[in-house]
Design an enzyme around this catalytic site. Structure first.
Site, PDB file in Angstrom:
ATOM      1  N   ARG A 134      66.232 -26.993  68.568  1.00 14.67           N
ATOM      2  CA  ARG A 134      67.061 -26.569  69.716  1.00 14.67           C
ATOM      3  C   ARG A 134      67.075 -25.043  69.767  1.00 14.67           C
ATOM      4  O   ARG A 134      67.954 -24.405  69.207  1.00 14.67           O
ATOM      5  CB  ARG A 134      68.483 -27.121  69.578  1.00 14.67           C
ATOM      6  CG  ARG A 134      68.531 -28.616  69.505  1.00 14.67           C
ATOM      7  CD  ARG A 134      69.931 -29.191  69.379  1.00 14.67           C
ATOM      8  NE  ARG A 134      69.838 -30.558  68.901  1.00 14.67           N
ATOM      9  CZ  ARG A 134      69.548 -31.616  69.658  1.00 14.67           C
ATOM     10  NH1 ARG A 134      69.368 -31.453  70.944  1.00 14.67           N
ATOM     11  NH2 ARG A 134      69.432 -32.820  69.138  1.00 14.67           N
ATOM     12  N   CYS A 139      70.634 -34.701  72.774  1.00 15.03           N
ATOM     13  CA  CYS A 139      70.002 -34.021  73.921  1.00 15.03           C
ATOM     14  C   CYS A 139      70.642 -34.462  75.230  1.00 15.03           C
ATOM     15  O   CYS A 139      70.840 -33.645  76.139  1.00 15.03           O
ATOM     16  CB  CYS A 139      68.505 -34.328  73.960  1.00 15.03           C
ATOM     17  SG  CYS A 139      67.635 -33.766  72.500  1.00 15.03           S
TER      18      CYS A 139
HETATM   19  C1  BEZ Z   1      69.197 -36.287  69.524  1.00  9.36           C
HETATM   20  O1  BEZ Z   1      70.085 -37.125  69.427  1.00  9.36           O
HETATM   21  O2  BEZ Z   1      69.085 -35.560  70.502  1.00  9.36           O
HETATM   22  C2  BEZ Z   1      68.205 -36.162  68.422  1.00  9.36           C
HETATM   23  C3  BEZ Z   1      68.632 -36.347  67.125  1.00  9.36           C
HETATM   24  C4  BEZ Z   1      67.728 -36.253  66.096  1.00  9.36           C
HETATM   25  C5  BEZ Z   1      66.405 -35.977  66.359  1.00  9.36           C
HETATM   26  C6  BEZ Z   1      65.995 -35.756  67.664  1.00  9.36           C
HETATM   27  C7  BEZ Z   1      66.901 -35.844  68.693  1.00  9.36           C
END
Ligand code: BEZ
Length: 236
Positions: free
Chosen positions: A135, A52
């Site tokens: 997402r 993110c």
């Molecule tokens: C992330 O790195 O944004 C992420 C990865 C797995 C679950 C939730 C967020």
């Protein structure tokens, strides 16, 4: 069994579900506050997570380019406002990534602790996570209609060049009444509407329609130079 998670999946062509929310840029009345602009409304799983963070830095860096195409960005996660503020401050003050640094996120990031908005938009997909939004990306036109939707899982960061291509593609299809072939990029040939009569089909195959190239009667393209798009859509 039918629960809240399965009943609300907005579709292409639907009016964007309405909501009011608190964001890092103040209160939002959606989609009314954005009437007249395109909006990319997107969710991310959680603040202070690496994928993110890479996405927000990229989107913030590209925001001007999206704004120039009359498109506003609006983000959402099920975190609270103070988490959002702290995360965006950390991004600006501490994170340097792929040449991006001192990145300020100026578009609104909505808090949605109750998941009310995320559920309305089908952003909570329990097979992936029942506590985090996937997402999701909604392309909403200036009349508040959903025009395209893309969902990515938690583990895969979005391709922002593709998001821009989708936006410009939708605007191009509207402005020029054309369709766009596989892998279309601005400047490539576009597809003209199908021949509506046997006579028109015959004329096309005889090459009588100026500037139209036909691969068969139902598959015809024409040129749409980038300069023509620049006048209408890709304003500098
Ligand atoms: C992330 O790195 O944004 C992420 C990865 C797995 C679950 C939730 C967020």
């Amino acid at each position: 069994m039918c629960d809240d998670f399965t009943i609300s999946m907005p579709r292409i062509g639907d009016k964007a579900p309405e909501f009011t929310a608190v964001s890092t840029q103040g209160n939002i009345n959606f989609p009314t506050d954005f009437k007249g602009s395109w909006v990319i409304f997107f969710s991310h799983p959680a603040d202070f997570t690496p994928v993110c963070t890479s996405e927000f830095m990229t989107f913030a860096t590209l925001e001007k380019k999206f704004n120039q195409a009359n498109c506003k960005l609006v983000g959402l996660s099920v975190d609270g406002l103070y988490s959002h503020i702290a995360w965006l401050r950390t991004i600006k003050e501490k994170i340097e990534y792929k040449g991006m640094k001192n990145v300020e996120v100026n578009f609104p990031l909505i808090e949605d602790i109750t998941m009310e908005v995320a559920k309305k938009y089908g952003m909570i997909q329990p097979g992936e996570s029942s506590t985090k939004a996937v997402r999701a990306v909604f392309f909403i036109d200036p009349n508040g209609i959903i025009r395209a939707i893309i969902y990515y899982p938690l583990s895969l960061g979005r391709n922002f060049e593709e998001l821009y291509r989708v936006l410009i593609g939708l605007q191009t299809a509207d402005a020029f009444s054309v369709a766009l072939p596989a892998d279309w990029q601005p400047g490539d040939d576009v597809i003209v509407p199908p021949a509506g009569s046997c006579g028109a089909a015959k004329e096309r195959m005889e090459g009588k329609q100026h500037d139209v190239k036909c691969y068969d009667w139902f598959f015809c393209t024409r040129k749409l130079p980038k300069e023509e798009l620049e006048k209408n859509i890709l304003k500098k």
